[in-house]
Design a protein around this motif. Structure first.
Motif, PDB file in Angstrom:
ATOM      1  N   PHE A 113       0.723  -1.132  -0.117  1.00 34.58           N
ATOM      2  CA  PHE A 113      -0.059   0.144   0.121  1.00 34.58           C
ATOM      3  C   PHE A 113       0.793   1.386   0.112  1.00 34.58           C
ATOM      4  O   PHE A 113       1.519   1.371   1.088  1.00 34.58           O
ATOM      5  CB  PHE A 113      -1.071   0.142   1.219  1.00 34.58           C
ATOM      6  N   TYR A 126       4.386   0.926   1.894  1.00 34.56           N
ATOM      7  CA  TYR A 126       4.292  -0.081   2.885  1.00 34.56           C
ATOM      8  C   TYR A 126       3.963  -1.342   2.404  1.00 34.56           C
ATOM      9  O   TYR A 126       3.079  -1.732   1.706  1.00 34.56           O
ATOM     10  CB  TYR A 126       3.162   0.407   3.767  1.00 34.56           C
ATOM     11  N   SER A 179      -2.080  -6.527  15.675  1.00 38.15           N
ATOM     12  CA  SER A 179      -2.807  -5.861  14.878  1.00 38.15           C
ATOM     13  C   SER A 179      -2.124  -5.019  13.566  1.00 38.15           C
ATOM     14  O   SER A 179      -0.990  -4.635  14.158  1.00 38.15           O
ATOM     15  CB  SER A 179      -3.319  -4.807  15.670  1.00 38.15           C
ATOM     16  N   GLY A 180      -2.474  -5.080  12.789  1.00 30.24           N
ATOM     17  CA  GLY A 180      -1.962  -4.570  11.353  1.00 30.24           C
ATOM     18  C   GLY A 180      -0.727  -5.107  10.594  1.00 30.24           C
ATOM     19  O   GLY A 180      -0.098  -4.770   9.876  1.00 30.24           O
ATOM     20  N   CYS A 181      -0.630  -6.609  11.305  1.00 23.56           N
ATOM     21  CA  CYS A 181       0.444  -7.313  10.645  1.00 23.56           C
ATOM     22  C   CYS A 181       0.224  -7.882   9.291  1.00 23.56           C
ATOM     23  O   CYS A 181       1.259  -8.320   8.571  1.00 23.56           O
ATOM     24  CB  CYS A 181       0.803  -8.489  11.407  1.00 23.56           C
ATOM     25  N   GLY A 182      -1.034  -7.758   8.776  1.00 25.62           N
ATOM     26  CA  GLY A 182      -1.246  -8.142   7.194  1.00 25.62           C
ATOM     27  C   GLY A 182      -2.285  -9.536   7.226  1.00 25.62           C
ATOM     28  O   GLY A 182      -2.442  -9.744   6.293  1.00 25.62           O
ATOM     29  N   LYS A 183      -3.068  -9.933   8.469  1.00 17.85           N
ATOM     30  CA  LYS A 183      -3.814 -10.933   8.513  1.00 17.85           C
ATOM     31  C   LYS A 183      -4.939 -10.886   7.514  1.00 17.85           C
ATOM     32  O   LYS A 183      -5.180 -11.412   6.673  1.00 17.85           O
ATOM     33  CB  LYS A 183      -4.281 -11.217   9.770  1.00 17.85           C
ATOM     34  N   THR A 184      -5.675  -9.617   7.605  1.00 18.59           N
ATOM     35  CA  THR A 184      -7.055  -9.479   6.854  1.00 18.59           C
ATOM     36  C   THR A 184      -6.536  -9.225   5.413  1.00 18.59           C
ATOM     37  O   THR A 184      -7.274  -9.709   4.523  1.00 18.59           O
ATOM     38  CB  THR A 184      -7.655  -8.208   7.375  1.00 18.59           C
ATOM     39  N   THR A 185      -5.404  -8.473   5.144  1.00 18.80           N
ATOM     40  CA  THR A 185      -5.007  -8.177   3.892  1.00 18.80           C
ATOM     41  C   THR A 185      -4.781  -9.704   3.155  1.00 18.80           C
ATOM     42  O   THR A 185      -5.145 -10.157   2.054  1.00 18.80           O
ATOM     43  CB  THR A 185      -3.744  -7.657   3.595  1.00 18.80           C
TER      44      THR A 185
HETATM   45  P1  ATP Z   1      -5.920  -6.090  12.599  1.00 21.76           P
HETATM   46  O1  ATP Z   1      -5.822  -7.279  13.532  1.00 21.76           O
HETATM   47  O2  ATP Z   1      -5.799  -5.057  13.311  1.00 21.76           O
HETATM   48  O3  ATP Z   1      -7.482  -6.383  11.823  1.00 21.76           O
HETATM   49  P2  ATP Z   1      -4.504  -7.075  10.265  1.00 21.76           P
HETATM   50  O4  ATP Z   1      -3.296  -8.025  10.596  1.00 21.76           O
HETATM   51  O5  ATP Z   1      -5.700  -7.743   9.947  1.00 21.76           O
HETATM   52  O6  ATP Z   1      -4.570  -5.993  11.488  1.00 21.76           O
HETATM   53  P3  ATP Z   1      -4.410  -5.658   7.917  1.00 21.76           P
HETATM   54  O7  ATP Z   1      -6.020  -4.982   7.929  1.00 21.76           O
HETATM   55  O8  ATP Z   1      -4.244  -6.666   6.805  1.00 21.76           O
HETATM   56  O9  ATP Z   1      -3.753  -6.160   9.313  1.00 21.76           O
HETATM   57  O10 ATP Z   1      -3.526  -4.514   7.474  1.00 21.76           O
HETATM   58  C1  ATP Z   1      -2.058  -4.430   7.497  1.00 21.76           C
HETATM   59  C2  ATP Z   1      -1.464  -3.119   7.070  1.00 21.76           C
HETATM   60  O11 ATP Z   1      -1.731  -2.603   5.881  1.00 21.76           O
HETATM   61  C3  ATP Z   1      -1.786  -2.233   8.077  1.00 21.76           C
HETATM   62  O12 ATP Z   1      -0.902  -1.333   8.569  1.00 21.76           O
HETATM   63  C4  ATP Z   1      -2.750  -1.427   7.406  1.00 21.76           C
HETATM   64  O13 ATP Z   1      -2.898   0.023   7.789  1.00 21.76           O
HETATM   65  C5  ATP Z   1      -2.604  -1.487   5.954  1.00 21.76           C
HETATM   66  N1  ATP Z   1      -3.650  -1.259   5.001  1.00 21.76           N
HETATM   67  C6  ATP Z   1      -4.616  -2.228   4.990  1.00 21.76           C
HETATM   68  N2  ATP Z   1      -5.403  -2.033   4.021  1.00 21.76           N
HETATM   69  C7  ATP Z   1      -5.144  -0.737   3.311  1.00 21.76           C
HETATM   70  C8  ATP Z   1      -5.621   0.053   2.319  1.00 21.76           C
HETATM   71  N3  ATP Z   1      -6.606  -0.227   1.756  1.00 21.76           N
HETATM   72  N4  ATP Z   1      -4.800   1.122   2.026  1.00 21.76           N
HETATM   73  C9  ATP Z   1      -3.722   1.552   2.678  1.00 21.76           C
HETATM   74  N5  ATP Z   1      -3.174   0.503   3.780  1.00 21.76           N
HETATM   75  C10 ATP Z   1      -3.790  -0.485   4.138  1.00 21.76           C
END
Ligand code: ATP
Length: 357
Positions: A12, A15, A37-43
């Motif tokens: 992104f 990043y 949180s924010g490690c990329g799991k949902t992505t």
């Molecule tokens: P959580 O447990 O808080 O849900 P996560 O591990 O699922 O966190 P992600 O949602 O995958 O984390 O996000 C990973 C990183 O990518 C984060 O730093 C987030 O800010 C960034 N990110 C996610 N989606 C976008 C987007 N559409 N645009 C810019 N940055 C993004």
């Protein structure tokens, strides 16, 4: 193979949310993707489901390359953190929805749809609520219906993104046990995202710990818990005391305390070290049993279910120690705030990397 991810990368801006990540999951396994949180799991889940495109890499689901398929063609079941049921449809219609919108040639007959929906609702123990609307269900019940809906189209793989995190602790625990049993019956290759280590340890065949878009370690819950590969994993999986110090001449030192270094680190010249020890591996007694024991005084007592948590200030250490002792020992030793104790530090793990807490 159930799921094969090859060198996935997603940026992104500058990043790297997913950083050259490769992972293989056996068919029928339930794995937990665990990380802060924010490690990329949902992505990562969104990329597998086709809701997000990776910049590079391949996604192979049940031996089919699905990298460039749109979400509808991937045949992936998805359950989100927040209930995504259609408010205006009842439970039966919610579960039947995915089947009713299939193209005519693929769509089952009305009676087949009815049988399948009834079967799934029985499986998730919600058959009694077919006519109810989502607003008439509890959070846990809605998530079970959401799961039946995701399973209705016979997905190749099932992705669960913190499906129970909005529920209270007791319901959460019940549902994860229930999900584990259900998975043993249906065996759909599944990825369960969580940031709760207890949930991951209890539920999954395998745990994949991720941090900053990369895999830190993968293995069975026991492997990962008992043999954490590095300081990050040790710290993330459970409560821990960390003592910052130095390793030199076969000894690890922190504060005024010195321990023999583990064999593999005995020959290190001199390096900063972090010594990790879990609270339940701290020994507590009222009399000194060895010269390595630390003298301390109890600062705080906390009730933690079957265990008692103690915060102890020890002579010669910069930080206090967290210990957990069984209630019986707590009572027998007549422990209380202000009581003087001796602390034995058992089973330490020493790391010399640049990890920061
Ligand atoms: P959580 O447990 O808080 O849900 P996560 O591990 O699922 O966190 P992600 O949602 O995958 O984390 O996000 C990973 C990183 O990518 C984060 O730093 C987030 O800010 C960034 N990110 C996610 N989606 C976008 C987007 N559409 N645009 C810019 N940055 C993004």
């Amino acid at each position: 193979m159930g799921i094969e991810l090859q060198h996935l990368t997603k940026k992104f801006g500058e990043y790297r949310a997913i950083d050259d990540l490769s992972l293989t999951i056996a068919s029928g396994d339930l794995i937990a993707l665990l990380g802060p949180s924010g490690c990329g799991k949902t992505t990562l889940l969104r990329i597998i489901a086709g809701l997000e495109l990776a910049d590079s890499g391949k996604i192979i689901l049940e031996n089919k390359d699905t990298t460039n398929l749109p979400p509808r063609k991937k045949n992936v079941g998805f359950v989100f953190q927040h209930y995504a049921l259609f408010r205006r449809l009842n439970v039966f219609e919610n579960v039947a929805f995915g089947l009713k919108v299939l193209p005519f040639r693929e769509r089952p007959s009305r009676s087949e749809i009815r049988d399948r929906v009834e079967h799934l609702l029985t499986l998730v123990q919600m058959d009694w609520a077919m006519k109810r609307y989502p607003s008439q269900l509890s959070g846990g019940q809605r998530q079970r219906v959401a799961l039946a809906r995701a399973l209705a189209v016979n997905p190749r793989v099932l992705l669960l993104d913190e499906p129970f995190s909005a529920l209270d602790a007791k319901v959460r625990q019940e549902l994860r046990r229930w999900l584990r049993k259900l998975h043993d019956e249906i065996h759909v290759t599944s990825i369960f995202v969580t940031h709760d280590q207890e949930e991951a340890l209890e539920l999954a065949d395998k745990i994949v710990v991720i941090n900053k878009g990369r895999i830190e370690q993968q293995g069975t819950p026991q492997e990962v818990y008992d043999h954490p590969a590095n300081a990050f994993v040790y710290n993330f999986l459970g409560n821990v005391n960390v003592f910052h110090g130095r390793i030199k001449n076969g000894k690890v030192s922190f504060g005024n305390h010195h321990l023999d270094a583990p064999d593999e680190l005995k020959n290190i010249d001199e390096k900063p070290s972090q010594t990790f020890v879990r609270p339940h591996e701290i020994g507590i007694s009222r009399i000194r049993s060895s010269e390595n024991d630390l003298a301390g005084s109890i600062r705080e007592v906390r009730l933690l279910g079957g265990q008692i948590g103690l915060n102890i200030a020890c002579e010669g250490l910069d930080s206090t120690i967290e210990a957990e002792v069984p209630r019986e020992l707590f009572v027998n030793l007549q422990l209380a705030k202000g009581v003087q104790v001796f602390v034995t530090i058992n089973r330490v793990r020493v790391f010399t990397g640049d990890y920061e807490i």
